[in-house]
Design a protein around this motif. Structure first.
Motif, PDB file in Angstrom:
ATOM      1  N   LEU A   1      33.442 140.303  76.451  1.00  0.00           N
ATOM      2  CA  LEU A   1      33.161 141.585  76.515  1.00  0.00           C
ATOM      3  C   LEU A   1      33.958 142.675  75.796  1.00  0.00           C
TER       4      LEU A   1
ATOM      5  N   VAL B   1      32.919 149.904  75.358  1.00  0.00           N
ATOM      6  CA  VAL B   1      31.781 150.816  74.685  1.00  0.00           C
ATOM      7  C   VAL B   1      32.012 152.323  75.696  1.00  0.00           C
TER       8      VAL B   1
ATOM      9  N   GLY C   1      32.262 152.057  79.315  1.00  0.00           N
ATOM     10  CA  GLY C   1      31.493 150.668  80.041  1.00  0.00           C
ATOM     11  C   GLY C   1      31.913 149.464  79.012  1.00  0.00           C
TER      12      GLY C   1
ATOM     13  N   GLN D   1      30.261 146.015  76.827  1.00  0.00           N
ATOM     14  CA  GLN D   1      28.984 145.125  76.593  1.00  0.00           C
ATOM     15  C   GLN D   1      29.354 143.719  76.136  1.00  0.00           C
ATOM     16  N   VAL D   2      28.523 142.977  76.076  1.00  0.00           N
ATOM     17  CA  VAL D   2      28.597 141.394  75.558  1.00  0.00           C
ATOM     18  C   VAL D   2      29.096 141.365  74.333  1.00  0.00           C
TER      19      VAL D   2
ATOM     20  N   LYS E   1      24.271 138.283  68.785  1.00  0.00           N
ATOM     21  CA  LYS E   1      23.130 137.700  69.698  1.00  0.00           C
ATOM     22  C   LYS E   1      23.321 136.382  70.157  1.00  0.00           C
TER      23      LYS E   1
ATOM     24  N   SER F   1      17.605 139.882  74.886  1.00  0.00           N
ATOM     25  CA  SER F   1      18.226 140.260  73.323  1.00  0.00           C
ATOM     26  C   SER F   1      18.450 138.832  72.642  1.00  0.00           C
TER      27      SER F   1
END
Ligand code: PRP
Ligand code: URA
Length: 214
Positions: free
Chosen positions: A55, A58, A69, A71-72, A76, A99
């Protein structure tokens, strides 16, 4: 769950996966339900297999204030079904990871020699930086999985995992010998192959059951 005799294999033993797998094995399960169950199991497997994705932080604005937060991280995730039967695992995983990119590897197993015959290869660019999930419901002799991963690596892929519904000991060993760096995830490790290279107890011909051909 891991097994000392198969160090490359992780068995996904979640009760919902095992319940659905039994329905999938049942010869009375019609094509429509088979397709649905294969997708659902793949989704549950992907949930477990992605639990170590990195992770990154962000910053975002909620309607009320600025906050942080996660995000991965990275490019993709890329799903690579082995045609045809691997297609049955794509939709379920894509519901969880909308995604995700999708590449395709076309291989079929020659009925007499059991050797894989390749006919298609297309994956998204940026291979070195992507995490690939190769998908095929059945890992039998392992010929198809070994060839698919070899083709991916030749194209530059460095991070590859293999997800199947049912594995045979022969297939898991073949993957360990050819690609010791590639983890194999399965819902079940079955007993053996029969003289035609089908997994016992298995679930029959996955492609035929998914697409209603025979
Ligand atoms: C099945 C299955 C795997 C392969 C496994 O595909 O989906 O790709 O056999 O066998 P292996 O481990 O011995 O290589 P099949 O050749 O029947 O093609 P299909 O998916 O197009 O039906
Ligand atoms: N391919 C299948 O679809 N089923 C098996 O049991 C083995 C290979």
């Amino acid at each position: 769950m891991s097994r000392p005799d198969f160090p490359n294999l992780t068995l996904l033993t979640h009760p919902l996966i095992q319940h659905k797998l039994t329905l999938l094995r049942d010869k009375r399960t019609p094509t429509k339900d088979f397709k649905q169950l294969a997708g659902e199991i793949a989704m549950l497997m992907a949930y477990e297999v992605t639990n170590d994705l990195p992770l990154e932080a962000v910053e975002i604005d909620t309607p009320l204030e600025h906050t942080r937060g996660v995000q991965v991280a990275g490019k993709k995730l890329t799903l690579v079904p082995i045609l045809r039967a691997g297609l049955g695992m794509v939709e379920g995983i894509a519901q969880l990871i909308p995604s995700a990119r999708v590449g395709h590897i076309g291989l079929y197993r020659d009925h007499d020699t059991l050797q894989p015959v390749d006919y298609y290869f297309k994956i998204p660019s940026g291979e070195q930086d992507r995490a690939f999930f190769v998908l095929d419901p059945m890992l039998a002799t392992g010929g198809s999985a070994v060839a698919a991963v070899k083709a991916l690596k030749k194209a530059g892929a460095a991070r590859v995992r293999f997800l199947c519904l049912v594995a045979a000991p022969e297939g898991v060993k073949a993957m360990l010998a050819a690609h010791p760096d590639v983890p194999v995830y399965a819902a079940a490790l079955d007993r053996q192959l029969n003289e035609h290279g089908y997994i016992l107890p298995g679930l029959g011909d996955a492609g035929d059951r998914l697409f209603g051909t025979r």
